[in-house]
Every structure is written in structure tokens, then in C-alpha cells.
Design a protein around this motif. Structure first.
Motif, PDB file in Angstrom:
ATOM      1  N   ASN A 126       0.826  -1.206   0.000  1.00 43.17           N
ATOM      2  CA  ASN A 126       0.000   0.000   0.000  1.00 43.17           C
ATOM      3  C   ASN A 126       0.863   1.260   0.000  1.00 43.17           C
ATOM      4  OD1 ASN A 126      -2.617  -1.036  -0.091  1.00 43.17           O
ATOM      5  ND2 ASN A 126      -2.677  -1.384   2.119  1.00 43.17           N
ATOM      6  N   VAL A 127       1.978   1.210   0.742  1.00 49.82           N
ATOM      7  CA  VAL A 127       2.857   2.369   0.839  1.00 49.82           C
ATOM      8  C   VAL A 127       3.647   2.556  -0.449  1.00 49.82           C
ATOM      9  CG1 VAL A 127       4.749   3.431   2.110  1.00 49.82           C
ATOM     10  CG2 VAL A 127       3.051   2.061   3.338  1.00 49.82           C
ATOM     11  N   LEU A 128       4.365   1.505  -0.872  1.00 55.03           N
ATOM     12  CA  LEU A 128       5.173   1.618  -2.078  1.00 55.03           C
ATOM     13  C   LEU A 128       4.307   1.830  -3.318  1.00 55.03           C
ATOM     14  CD1 LEU A 128       8.008  -1.049  -1.646  1.00 55.03           C
ATOM     15  CD2 LEU A 128       8.158   1.426  -1.473  1.00 55.03           C
ATOM     16  N   GLY A 129       3.169   1.143  -3.367  1.00 58.92           N
ATOM     17  CA  GLY A 129       2.274   1.305  -4.498  1.00 58.92           C
ATOM     18  C   GLY A 129       1.758   2.727  -4.609  1.00 58.92           C
ATOM     19  N   SER A 130       1.457   3.362  -3.468  1.00 60.77           N
ATOM     20  CA  SER A 130       0.968   4.744  -3.475  1.00 60.77           C
ATOM     21  C   SER A 130       2.063   5.709  -3.928  1.00 60.77           C
ATOM     22  CB  SER A 130       0.476   5.142  -2.078  1.00 60.77           C
ATOM     23  OG  SER A 130      -0.653   4.379  -1.706  1.00 60.77           O
ATOM     24  N   ILE A 131       3.305   5.451  -3.510  1.00 56.75           N
ATOM     25  CA  ILE A 131       4.418   6.310  -3.936  1.00 56.75           C
ATOM     26  C   ILE A 131       4.609   6.202  -5.446  1.00 56.75           C
ATOM     27  CG2 ILE A 131       6.929   6.589  -3.838  1.00 56.75           C
ATOM     28  CD1 ILE A 131       6.779   5.856  -0.880  1.00 56.75           C
ATOM     29  N   VAL A 132       4.604   4.962  -5.951  1.00 54.14           N
ATOM     30  CA  VAL A 132       4.854   4.743  -7.378  1.00 54.14           C
ATOM     31  C   VAL A 132       3.710   5.304  -8.218  1.00 54.14           C
ATOM     32  CG1 VAL A 132       5.158   3.011  -9.178  1.00 54.14           C
ATOM     33  CG2 VAL A 132       6.321   2.734  -6.987  1.00 54.14           C
ATOM     34  N   PHE A 133       2.462   4.960  -7.852  1.00 54.96           N
ATOM     35  CA  PHE A 133       1.325   5.431  -8.648  1.00 54.96           C
ATOM     36  C   PHE A 133       1.118   6.933  -8.487  1.00 54.96           C
ATOM     37  CE2 PHE A 133      -3.164   6.090  -9.717  1.00 54.96           C
ATOM     38  CZ  PHE A 133      -3.182   5.505 -10.972  1.00 54.96           C
ATOM     39  N   GLY A 134       1.396   7.462  -7.278  1.00 55.08           N
ATOM     40  CA  GLY A 134       1.284   8.897  -7.073  1.00 55.08           C
ATOM     41  C   GLY A 134       2.231   9.677  -7.961  1.00 55.08           C
ATOM     42  N   ALA A 135       3.359   9.030  -8.333  1.00 56.28           N
ATOM     43  CA  ALA A 135       4.346   9.700  -9.179  1.00 56.28           C
ATOM     44  C   ALA A 135       3.875   9.878 -10.615  1.00 56.28           C
ATOM     45  CB  ALA A 135       5.658   8.906  -9.174  1.00 56.28           C
ATOM     46  N   VAL A 136       2.827   9.177 -11.021  1.00 51.86           N
ATOM     47  CA  VAL A 136       2.301   9.361 -12.373  1.00 51.86           C
ATOM     48  C   VAL A 136       0.838   9.802 -12.364  1.00 51.86           C
ATOM     49  CG1 VAL A 136       3.880   7.738 -13.458  1.00 51.86           C
ATOM     50  CG2 VAL A 136       1.735   6.890 -12.561  1.00 51.86           C
ATOM     51  N   SER A 137       0.262   9.933 -11.167  1.00 52.98           N
ATOM     52  CA  SER A 137      -1.146  10.307 -11.067  1.00 52.98           C
ATOM     53  C   SER A 137      -1.315  11.743 -10.604  1.00 52.98           C
ATOM     54  CB  SER A 137      -1.873   9.362 -10.115  1.00 52.98           C
ATOM     55  OG  SER A 137      -3.108   9.883  -9.712  1.00 52.98           O
ATOM     56  N   GLY A 138      -0.635  12.111  -9.505  1.00 52.67           N
ATOM     57  CA  GLY A 138      -0.745  13.464  -8.972  1.00 52.67           C
ATOM     58  C   GLY A 138      -2.008  13.713  -8.177  1.00 52.67           C
ATOM     59  N   SER A 139      -2.801  12.665  -7.961  1.00 57.14           N
ATOM     60  CA  SER A 139      -4.094  12.814  -7.293  1.00 57.14           C
ATOM     61  C   SER A 139      -4.176  11.872  -6.110  1.00 57.14           C
ATOM     62  CB  SER A 139      -5.233  12.534  -8.275  1.00 57.14           C
ATOM     63  OG  SER A 139      -6.446  12.329  -7.590  1.00 57.14           O
ATOM     64  N   SER A 140      -4.647  12.383  -4.975  1.00 61.90           N
ATOM     65  CA  SER A 140      -4.805  11.553  -3.783  1.00 61.90           C
ATOM     66  C   SER A 140      -5.922  10.528  -3.957  1.00 61.90           C
ATOM     67  CB  SER A 140      -5.098  12.435  -2.572  1.00 61.90           C
ATOM     68  OG  SER A 140      -5.486  11.659  -1.460  1.00 61.90           O
ATOM     69  N   SER A 141      -7.087  10.981  -4.420  1.00 62.92           N
ATOM     70  CA  SER A 141      -8.230  10.079  -4.554  1.00 62.92           C
ATOM     71  C   SER A 141      -7.959   9.001  -5.595  1.00 62.92           C
ATOM     72  CB  SER A 141      -9.490  10.859  -4.920  1.00 62.92           C
ATOM     73  OG  SER A 141      -9.295  11.619  -6.096  1.00 62.92           O
ATOM     74  N   ALA A 142      -7.333   9.380  -6.723  1.00 57.71           N
ATOM     75  CA  ALA A 142      -7.010   8.394  -7.756  1.00 57.71           C
ATOM     76  C   ALA A 142      -6.002   7.379  -7.245  1.00 57.71           C
ATOM     77  CB  ALA A 142      -6.470   9.096  -9.001  1.00 57.71           C
ATOM     78  N   THR A 143      -5.002   7.840  -6.497  1.00 57.32           N
ATOM     79  CA  THR A 143      -3.993   6.937  -5.946  1.00 57.32           C
ATOM     80  C   THR A 143      -4.615   5.967  -4.963  1.00 57.32           C
ATOM     81  OG1 THR A 143      -2.258   8.607  -6.201  1.00 57.32           O
ATOM     82  CG2 THR A 143      -1.841   6.834  -4.640  1.00 57.32           C
ATOM     83  N   THR A 144      -5.444   6.474  -4.055  1.00 54.95           N
ATOM     84  CA  THR A 144      -6.093   5.617  -3.061  1.00 54.95           C
ATOM     85  C   THR A 144      -6.975   4.567  -3.725  1.00 54.95           C
ATOM     86  OG1 THR A 144      -6.117   7.461  -1.492  1.00 54.95           O
ATOM     87  CG2 THR A 144      -7.552   5.602  -1.004  1.00 54.95           C
ATOM     88  N   ALA A 145      -7.792   5.003  -4.693  1.00 57.90           N
ATOM     89  CA  ALA A 145      -8.711   4.080  -5.365  1.00 57.90           C
ATOM     90  C   ALA A 145      -7.963   3.040  -6.184  1.00 57.90           C
ATOM     91  CB  ALA A 145      -9.672   4.865  -6.249  1.00 57.90           C
ATOM     92  N   MET A 146      -6.937   3.470  -6.923  1.00 53.54           N
ATOM     93  CA  MET A 146      -6.216   2.561  -7.807  1.00 53.54           C
ATOM     94  C   MET A 146      -5.430   1.529  -7.025  1.00 53.54           C
ATOM     95  SD  MET A 146      -5.688   2.069 -11.098  1.00 53.54           S
ATOM     96  CE  MET A 146      -6.106   0.415 -10.584  1.00 53.54           C
ATOM     97  N   VAL A 147      -4.678   1.969  -6.037  1.00 54.05           N
ATOM     98  CA  VAL A 147      -3.868   1.052  -5.242  1.00 54.05           C
ATOM     99  C   VAL A 147      -4.758   0.122  -4.423  1.00 54.05           C
ATOM    100  CG1 VAL A 147      -2.161   0.887  -3.383  1.00 54.05           C
ATOM    101  CG2 VAL A 147      -1.904   2.624  -5.163  1.00 54.05           C
ATOM    102  N   GLY A 148      -5.817   0.679  -3.814  1.00 56.80           N
ATOM    103  CA  GLY A 148      -6.713  -0.141  -3.006  1.00 56.80           C
ATOM    104  C   GLY A 148      -7.418  -1.222  -3.812  1.00 56.80           C
ATOM    105  N   LYS A 149      -7.770  -0.905  -5.053  1.00 54.96           N
ATOM    106  CA  LYS A 149      -8.446  -1.888  -5.900  1.00 54.96           C
ATOM    107  C   LYS A 149      -7.598  -3.135  -6.105  1.00 54.96           C
ATOM    108  CE  LYS A 149      -8.781  -1.422 -10.406  1.00 54.96           C
ATOM    109  NZ  LYS A 149      -9.149  -0.950 -11.766  1.00 54.96           N
TER     110      LYS A 149
END
Length: 438
Positions: A105-128
Motif C-alpha cells: 500500500n505504501v510503495l504502491g501509493s508512492i509509485v502510482f502517485g508519481a504518475v497520477s498526482g491525485s490523492s483520490s485516484a492513488t487511493t482508489a487505484m492502489v486499493g483496488k
């Protein structure tokens, strides 16, 4: 009428409009118009003329182009299996540490956040991706929920951060320097979360489900699976490489990122018209909301300038400005409370016209304050019991909001600890921008 009374009156009217369900951008527009009409006596035609001129000027800012492009990039990735590949690629990295897959959850959020720029998108994508896998393998669900709610907020900080773009546009600071300032704090917060998981939950996770359900196959732990990180690594390198090398501005890098994402999806045979259409519709809805709030906020900022409210408020708060750490503590508490009710971008655009002049007079570095603001808003997103990310995780997991809030509470205190560290050691945020400037 003094500035304090005017400010409280406008805040009261704004609170009433928001509570009544009025759209945020309409509320900001009304407050700006009412402020000029009631307190300065401007006629409606003059208010309309000022508003039209300011809004059109703000809407033409080139920096705003980065917002829909980065959102579109994230939406395309969301509709591919790149995130699933990312999870499989992270297994050999995290599977050998105490806490094992809880770190995804932590590493995935860092990696996806680096190409998303959005908190809600990062949370939803990684959590899914992570929540079903963690539950299937018997990991502590409470820890998984808390880590996801907290780490998803890193999408606000890890560049390219949409909120840092908004902040940079509003206070006229270098977006590239703001991006650089967010890197080290974002990584350190992620490391702090992982350290907590390893120390507190590592042994407990190994005992879960009798120790059998969470065992990973040797094939899953093979470092040969690191190639699954290839697509996200390519996009990360292209976007941030273009920005920090000076080849492209953030807006141009966003366009390059969209093109690179489309090419990667074509190579993976996952690009089709239906997914592209869905991504475009989602992008229009999200970026229109963000941009219209930001554009209207420029009118509110101008109205506050006509009222001389920021300057007078700053002078009225002279005692606080002479005690900058008391000021920053009060602002931190204020933003934490605001985070219970509003998203980060809305908080920034509604408060910066008044807050930023005070911060400047108190002697705080504007780049540092941008990072501090984002981290404070991140903490607000998981402030029990109403943080925005808590609702996202609750909706995804089906768990009651109270359970998610309790799960996120330790991570909330870790965020507060890091905020204190950032105040005491501003170089954490300013070191990389200063190195780049030399």
C-alpha cells in the motif's frame, strides 16, 4: 467596519453556502461579488467587468494545462493492467521484509502517485489491487486499511502533484522547484509508514491465519518479476526526467506523459477506443471541477485585494507574525480541521489569498510552506472521523467509517510527527530545490 469583522462575515457566508450544498465554485463567485458589493459599494456592472477580466486572465495561464493532462494520464493507467503489474513487481521487493505485503500500500501509493498526482485516484487505484490480495493471503485487514488511507494521500505530494501545481499557480512560485521540494518529504513519509508496519505488525502478520495463508510462492518472490514494474518505471522516468532535465515545462511534460502512456498501452495491447473515451469523460469531469474552482478563486483573491483584506489581516495578526511558530501551529490546526470537510485543492484556493501574505511576512519560505501545506492537508484527509480518504477506503472495503478511522489513527500521528520534523528542519523540503538551482 474593520478587517476582522469583514473577514468573519465573508467566512460565515461562505460556510453557510457550503453547508447548504452550493457548489464550491459558485460559493467562491458569490462571496467575491458580495464582498465587493456590500463592503465597497461597487455596482454590479463594475463587479462583472472585474470578474470577467480576472477570470479570463486566469483561465489563460499555461500552467493550468498540466492539470487535465496529468489527470488523463492517470485515467488511462487506471483502465489498464499497469497497476496490477506494479503489484506483482513489488512482491519480490516487499515480500522479504517484516510485514511483507502490507508494504505494498505504501510503495504502491508512492509509485502510482508519481504518475497520477491525485490523492483520490492513488487511493482508489492502489486499493483496488492491494486490498483483495492482502485479504486473500490473510494479512491484518486493519493495518491494510489504515496504510491505504494514509499512503493514498502521498499522491498529493509526490510529483507531479496537482495540488502543488495549483499552489504554484496561485502564489506564483516555480512549479519545478515545488515538485523537487516534494520528493524527499514524500519518500521519508513513506519510509516512516513502512518502518511502523515493520516494527509493529511484522510478526503479527506472519502469525495471521496460522501462518499458511500469507506465504508467498517462491516464483512470486523471484526478482525476475521486477520486469513487471517496467511500464510504470518508463512513464515515471519520462515525465520526471523531462521536467528535471529542463527539456520541458511541467505542462509540456504532462503532454509527453500522455503520449508515452498511449504508446505503452499500445505496446501492451490494452489501448482501445472505449477505454480512451471513458478516460476522456472522467478527465473532463475531474479537471473541469479543479480548473473552474482555481479560476474562480483568482476572482476571490482579487476581491480580497480590493478589500485590502490580506494586508490588513496580516497587520492585525502582527503579534502572530512576530511569533512565526505559533502562527504555523494555528494554521496547521486550521488546515487539519478543514481537511475533515473539504478536498485539498478547495482548501488551498479558499485560504491562500489571506494566509499566504501572512506567511510571507512571517518569513517562511514559500516553497517550504507549499510542501507543509500539502502534508497538513494529507493529514487532514485521514483526520478522524471525517477525513476524505477515510470515506474512499470505507466505500471500497465495505467497512464502517469508524473502523477505517481507527485503523488510520497511528498513521495520522506519524504525519503529525513528520510535520513537527519539517518545521524544525526545513532543509528536508528545501535541500533538493537548492541543489537543483546551483
Amino acid at each position: 467596519m474593520d478587517a476582522i469583522t469583514i473577514g468573519l462575515s465573508l467566512m460565515g457566508m461562505l460556510a453557510f453556502l457550503l453547508v447548504s450544498g452550493t457548489w464550491i465554485f459558485v460559493s467562491l463567485l458569490l462571496i467575491a461579488g458580495l464582498g465587493l458589493s456590500i463592503f465597497l459599494g461597487y455596482p454590479m456592472d463594475r463587479i462583472g467587468s472585474i470578474g470577467t477580466r480576472v477570470i479570463l486572465t486566469s483561465a489563460q495561464k499555461w500552467e493550468l494545462a498540466a492539470i487535465p493532462l496529468f489527470v488523463f494520464m492517470g485515467e488511462l493507467i487506471y483502465r489498464s493492467d499497469i497497476s496490477d503489474r506494479m503489484f506483482r513487481g513489488l512482491l519480490p521487493v516487499v515480500g522479504r521484509f517484516p510485514g511483507s505485503l502490507l508494504h505494498t500500500n505504501v510503495l504502491g501509493s508512492i509509485v502510482f502517485g508519481a504518475v497520477s498526482g491525485s490523492s483520490s485516484a492513488t487511493t482508489a487505484m492502489v486499493g483496488k489491487i492491494t486490498l483483495p490480495n492482502l485479504e486473500e493471503r490473510g494479512f491484518d485487514r486493519k493495518t491494510a486499511l489504515g496504510a491505504l488511507a494514509a499512503s493514498g494521500g502521498l499522491g498529493l505530494l509526490i510529483p507531479p502533484s496537482i495540488m502543488l501545481i495549483v499552489y504554484g499557480v496561485m502564489v506564483e512560485q516555480s512549479i519545478i522547484r515545488l515538485f523537487a521540494a516534494g520528493v524527499v518529504p514524500g519518500l521519508l513519509i513513506g519510509a516512516l509508514f513502512s518502518l511502523y508496519i515493520a516494527l509493529r505488525h511484522g510478526a503479527r502478520a506472519k502469525r495471521a491465519a496460522g501462518g499458511s495463508a500469507i506465504e508467498l510462492d517462491r516464483d512470486q518472490l523471484s526478482f525476475g518479476n521486477l520486469w513487471q514494474l517496467g511500464p510504470i518505471a518508463i512513464l515515471f522516468t519520462i515525465v520526471l526526467g523531462a521536467i528535471y532535465s529542463g527539456i520541458a515545462t511541467p505542462s509540456e511534460s504532462a503532454a509527453i506523459g500522455v503520449l508515452a502512456t498511449a504508446i505503452v498501452l499500445v505496446a501492451l495491447r490494452q489501448f482501445n477506443l472505449r477505454k480512451s473515451y471513458d478516460a476522456i469523460i472522467a478527465t473532463v469531469l475531474t479537471s473541469s471541477m479543479i480548473c473552474i474552482i482555481l479560476i474562480v478563486a483568482s476572482f476571490l483573491s482579487s476581491a480580497m485585494g480590493f478589500l485590502h483584506l490580506p494586508q490588513i489581516m496580516a497587520e492585525s495578526a502582527g503579534g502572530l507574525i512576530e511569533r512565526p511558530y505559533v502562527l504555523i501551529a494555528i494554521l496547521a490546526l486550521f488546515y487539519l480541521l478543514m481537511g475533515c470537510f473539504l478536498d485539498g485543492i478547495s482548501i488551498a484556493v479558499m485560504t491562500l489569498p489571506i494566509v499566504f501574505p501572512m506567511i510571507s511576512q512571517a518569513g517562511f519560505d514559500p516553497i517550504w510552506f507549499g510542501v507543509f501545506l500539502v502534508i497538513t492537508v494529507e493529514a487532514g484527509l485521514i483526520t478522524p472521523p471525517l477525513g476524505f480518504n477515510l470515506f474512499i477506503v470505507s466505500g471500497m472495503s465495505g467497512e464502517p467509517i469508524g473502523k477505517v478511522a481507527r485503523a488510520a489513527l497511528p498513521f495520522f500521528f506519524l504525519m503529525l510527527l513528520f510535520m513537527i520534523l519539517l518545521i524544525c528542519m526545513p532543509g528536508i523540503a528545501l535541500w533538493l530545490p537548492d541543489v537543483m538551482q546551483r
